[in-house]
Design a protein around this motif. Sequence first.
Motif, PDB file in Angstrom:
ATOM      1  N   ALA A  69      28.106  30.304 -74.081  1.00  2.52           N
ATOM      2  CA  ALA A  69      27.560  30.432 -72.894  1.00  2.52           C
ATOM      3  C   ALA A  69      27.799  32.039 -72.354  1.00  2.52           C
ATOM      4  O   ALA A  69      28.689  32.634 -73.081  1.00  2.52           O
ATOM      5  CB  ALA A  69      28.783  29.656 -72.004  1.00  2.52           C
ATOM      6  N   ASP A  70      27.132  32.416 -71.440  1.00  4.13           N
ATOM      7  CA  ASP A  70      27.324  33.792 -71.044  1.00  4.13           C
ATOM      8  C   ASP A  70      28.375  33.977 -70.050  1.00  4.13           C
ATOM      9  O   ASP A  70      28.840  35.230 -69.827  1.00  4.13           O
ATOM     10  CB  ASP A  70      25.864  34.389 -70.638  1.00  4.13           C
ATOM     11  CG  ASP A  70      24.845  34.032 -71.654  1.00  4.13           C
ATOM     12  OD1 ASP A  70      24.482  34.901 -72.638  1.00  4.13           O
ATOM     13  OD2 ASP A  70      23.893  32.866 -71.241  1.00  4.13           O
ATOM     14  N   ARG A  71      28.476  33.198 -69.066  1.00  2.41           N
ATOM     15  CA  ARG A  71      29.667  33.466 -68.080  1.00  2.41           C
ATOM     16  C   ARG A  71      30.159  32.029 -67.781  1.00  2.41           C
ATOM     17  O   ARG A  71      29.502  30.859 -68.163  1.00  2.41           O
ATOM     18  CB  ARG A  71      29.083  34.240 -66.793  1.00  2.41           C
ATOM     19  CG  ARG A  71      27.878  33.598 -66.426  1.00  2.41           C
ATOM     20  CD  ARG A  71      27.054  34.308 -65.251  1.00  2.41           C
ATOM     21  NE  ARG A  71      25.883  33.893 -64.833  1.00  2.41           N
ATOM     22  CZ  ARG A  71      24.765  34.319 -65.257  1.00  2.41           C
ATOM     23  NH1 ARG A  71      24.738  35.401 -65.974  1.00  2.41           N
ATOM     24  NH2 ARG A  71      23.555  34.077 -64.573  1.00  2.41           N
ATOM     25  N   ALA A  72      31.304  32.239 -67.138  1.00  2.76           N
ATOM     26  CA  ALA A  72      31.770  30.799 -66.565  1.00  2.76           C
ATOM     27  C   ALA A  72      32.246  30.920 -65.267  1.00  2.76           C
ATOM     28  O   ALA A  72      32.617  31.907 -64.926  1.00  2.76           O
ATOM     29  CB  ALA A  72      32.905  30.515 -67.667  1.00  2.76           C
ATOM     30  N   VAL A  73      32.449  29.885 -64.441  1.00  6.26           N
ATOM     31  CA  VAL A  73      33.113  29.786 -63.187  1.00  6.26           C
ATOM     32  C   VAL A  73      34.044  28.629 -63.096  1.00  6.26           C
ATOM     33  O   VAL A  73      33.724  27.316 -63.568  1.00  6.26           O
ATOM     34  CB  VAL A  73      31.753  29.685 -62.421  1.00  6.26           C
ATOM     35  CG1 VAL A  73      32.544  29.588 -60.725  1.00  6.26           C
ATOM     36  CG2 VAL A  73      30.691  30.562 -62.130  1.00  6.26           C
ATOM     37  N   ARG A  74      35.301  29.054 -62.467  1.00  5.67           N
ATOM     38  CA  ARG A  74      36.157  27.840 -62.026  1.00  5.67           C
ATOM     39  C   ARG A  74      36.493  27.813 -60.646  1.00  5.67           C
ATOM     40  O   ARG A  74      36.680  28.776 -60.092  1.00  5.67           O
ATOM     41  CB  ARG A  74      37.541  28.221 -62.977  1.00  5.67           C
ATOM     42  CG  ARG A  74      38.520  27.211 -62.607  1.00  5.67           C
ATOM     43  CD  ARG A  74      39.965  27.384 -63.457  1.00  5.67           C
ATOM     44  NE  ARG A  74      40.552  28.530 -63.085  1.00  5.67           N
ATOM     45  CZ  ARG A  74      41.521  28.555 -62.012  1.00  5.67           C
ATOM     46  NH1 ARG A  74      41.538  27.597 -61.095  1.00  5.67           N
ATOM     47  NH2 ARG A  74      42.094  29.859 -61.619  1.00  5.67           N
ATOM     48  N   ILE A  75      36.219  26.417 -60.047  1.00  2.00           N
ATOM     49  CA  ILE A  75      36.604  26.443 -58.893  1.00  2.00           C
ATOM     50  C   ILE A  75      38.155  25.583 -58.805  1.00  2.00           C
ATOM     51  O   ILE A  75      38.322  24.759 -59.277  1.00  2.00           O
ATOM     52  CB  ILE A  75      35.398  25.370 -58.284  1.00  2.00           C
ATOM     53  CG1 ILE A  75      34.190  25.958 -58.404  1.00  2.00           C
ATOM     54  CG2 ILE A  75      35.778  25.384 -56.660  1.00  2.00           C
ATOM     55  CD1 ILE A  75      33.225  25.143 -59.574  1.00  2.00           C
ATOM     56  N   ASP A  76      38.902  26.432 -57.953  1.00  2.00           N
ATOM     57  CA  ASP A  76      40.222  26.035 -57.652  1.00  2.00           C
ATOM     58  C   ASP A  76      40.437  24.977 -56.606  1.00  2.00           C
ATOM     59  O   ASP A  76      40.113  25.550 -55.236  1.00  2.00           O
ATOM     60  CB  ASP A  76      41.029  27.111 -57.636  1.00  2.00           C
ATOM     61  CG  ASP A  76      42.548  26.829 -57.764  1.00  2.00           C
ATOM     62  OD1 ASP A  76      42.956  26.008 -57.578  1.00  2.00           O
ATOM     63  OD2 ASP A  76      43.307  27.702 -57.910  1.00  2.00           O
ATOM     64  N   PRO A  77      40.647  23.807 -57.047  1.00  2.00           N
ATOM     65  CA  PRO A  77      40.745  22.779 -55.667  1.00  2.00           C
ATOM     66  C   PRO A  77      41.905  22.540 -54.878  1.00  2.00           C
ATOM     67  O   PRO A  77      42.329  21.860 -54.049  1.00  2.00           O
ATOM     68  CB  PRO A  77      40.325  21.387 -56.516  1.00  2.00           C
ATOM     69  CG  PRO A  77      40.882  21.592 -57.727  1.00  2.00           C
ATOM     70  CD  PRO A  77      40.836  22.866 -58.077  1.00  2.00           C
ATOM     71  N   GLY A  78      42.944  23.413 -55.741  1.00  2.00           N
ATOM     72  CA  GLY A  78      44.523  23.205 -55.096  1.00  2.00           C
ATOM     73  C   GLY A  78      44.937  22.080 -55.235  1.00  2.00           C
ATOM     74  O   GLY A  78      44.739  21.228 -56.321  1.00  2.00           O
ATOM     75  N   SER A  79      45.527  21.346 -54.228  1.00  2.00           N
ATOM     76  CA  SER A  79      46.193  20.131 -54.326  1.00  2.00           C
ATOM     77  C   SER A  79      45.275  18.936 -53.819  1.00  2.00           C
ATOM     78  O   SER A  79      45.873  17.639 -53.747  1.00  2.00           O
ATOM     79  CB  SER A  79      47.521  19.984 -53.621  1.00  2.00           C
ATOM     80  OG  SER A  79      47.293  20.360 -52.512  1.00  2.00           O
ATOM     81  N   ARG A  80      43.907  19.240 -53.656  1.00  2.00           N
ATOM     82  CA  ARG A  80      42.985  18.331 -53.019  1.00  2.00           C
ATOM     83  C   ARG A  80      42.759  17.180 -54.160  1.00  2.00           C
ATOM     84  O   ARG A  80      42.579  17.240 -55.426  1.00  2.00           O
ATOM     85  CB  ARG A  80      41.803  18.763 -52.757  1.00  2.00           C
ATOM     86  CG  ARG A  80      41.762  19.597 -51.691  1.00  2.00           C
ATOM     87  CD  ARG A  80      41.530  18.860 -50.463  1.00  2.00           C
ATOM     88  NE  ARG A  80      41.444  19.815 -49.240  1.00  2.00           N
ATOM     89  CZ  ARG A  80      40.980  19.495 -48.069  1.00  2.00           C
ATOM     90  NH1 ARG A  80      41.196  18.074 -47.756  1.00  2.00           N
ATOM     91  NH2 ARG A  80      41.034  20.301 -46.937  1.00  2.00           N
ATOM     92  N   PRO A  81      43.007  15.775 -53.728  1.00  2.00           N
ATOM     93  CA  PRO A  81      42.549  14.731 -54.477  1.00  2.00           C
ATOM     94  C   PRO A  81      41.194  14.726 -55.024  1.00  2.00           C
ATOM     95  O   PRO A  81      40.309  14.949 -53.853  1.00  2.00           O
ATOM     96  CB  PRO A  81      42.996  13.395 -53.625  1.00  2.00           C
ATOM     97  CG  PRO A  81      42.940  13.845 -52.335  1.00  2.00           C
ATOM     98  CD  PRO A  81      43.169  15.366 -52.538  1.00  2.00           C
ATOM     99  N   LEU A  82      40.442  14.525 -56.257  1.00  2.00           N
ATOM    100  CA  LEU A  82      39.343  14.627 -56.632  1.00  2.00           C
ATOM    101  C   LEU A  82      38.741  13.190 -56.943  1.00  2.00           C
ATOM    102  O   LEU A  82      39.287  12.412 -57.908  1.00  2.00           O
ATOM    103  CB  LEU A  82      39.210  15.466 -57.655  1.00  2.00           C
ATOM    104  CG  LEU A  82      39.694  16.980 -57.127  1.00  2.00           C
ATOM    105  CD1 LEU A  82      39.508  17.722 -58.579  1.00  2.00           C
ATOM    106  CD2 LEU A  82      38.786  17.368 -56.020  1.00  2.00           C
ATOM    107  N   ASP A  83      37.690  12.710 -56.665  1.00  2.00           N
ATOM    108  CA  ASP A  83      36.771  11.749 -56.912  1.00  2.00           C
ATOM    109  C   ASP A  83      35.568  12.111 -57.134  1.00  2.00           C
ATOM    110  O   ASP A  83      35.249  13.073 -57.002  1.00  2.00           O
ATOM    111  CB  ASP A  83      36.894  10.330 -56.124  1.00  2.00           C
ATOM    112  CG  ASP A  83      36.108  10.505 -54.743  1.00  2.00           C
ATOM    113  OD1 ASP A  83      35.858  11.722 -54.406  1.00  2.00           O
ATOM    114  OD2 ASP A  83      36.075   9.523 -54.372  1.00  2.00           O
ATOM    115  N   GLY A  84      34.700  11.074 -57.733  1.00  2.00           N
ATOM    116  CA  GLY A  84      33.249  11.611 -57.849  1.00  2.00           C
ATOM    117  C   GLY A  84      32.430  12.406 -56.990  1.00  2.00           C
ATOM    118  O   GLY A  84      31.648  13.136 -56.957  1.00  2.00           O
TER     119      GLY A  84
END
Length: 259
Positions: A80-95
């Motif tokens: 891969a040429d580049r990467a991105v991380r999204i920081d959700p903090g403490s948010r609960p995550l579902d689909g």
Amino acid sequence: MDIIVCIKRVPLTQEVDLVIDAGKKDIRKDDLAYILNDWDSYAIEEAVQLKEKYDGTVTAVTVGDEEDEEILRRALAMGADRAVRIDPGSRPLDGFVLSGILAAVVKTIPHDLVLTGVQADDDNAGLVGVMLAERLGLSHAAVVTRIETENGTARLHLELEGGMDAVCQIRFPALLTIQTGINEPRYVSIMGIRKAGKKELKVIALNELGLSEADLLPQTQVEELFLPPETEGAEIIEGDPGTIAETLLRIIREKGVNV
């Protein structure tokens, strides 16, 4: 061809005794190792192979904390040429929430193709890929086992239920969920991961995406998590063929099946 691959870091649960946490909403993960989701490994490899054949770029994207950058480094080491991380903090995550977060980022990155794994090995829901396609307004196909591209379209082989396959044609831009076995993911060495540290890895805070509270409100919740109840072992039927047949018929009738 510009390709975005959405990936996830999941706990390694094979060959370990899983323990339900005190809240009965999840398993205890403090002693578990984490790895790149298996389906996503194949998606990255497919993206890199397409890039090597048609040129372009591959961008790996994940939603998670700083520890999740490990899988982004692996994706970079794979090509891969580049990467991105999204920081959700403490948010609960579902689909629902995950697909909304990913869509907000993916739409800002030029792409001909978006790839995800068919499902994640931790929840096995198989929701995020198709929900992301809907949010982005992209044509999509699920459980893809082969991709043949030509003149802005792709001829796809799809795995269906019951051991059946299908072949379809799709126009770019599109989103595909990738099945395991589509390729053979390349080996990544520790040195390769270290060298990948020189490639771009961008971090985006959740509040930078302009999402509303409604966008970040989970639509599903776990009521209770529990291990399957223990049942009796298998019954071994012995005797001559006539005796075995009579015993089987009796068991079937006792289970309520008319024969």
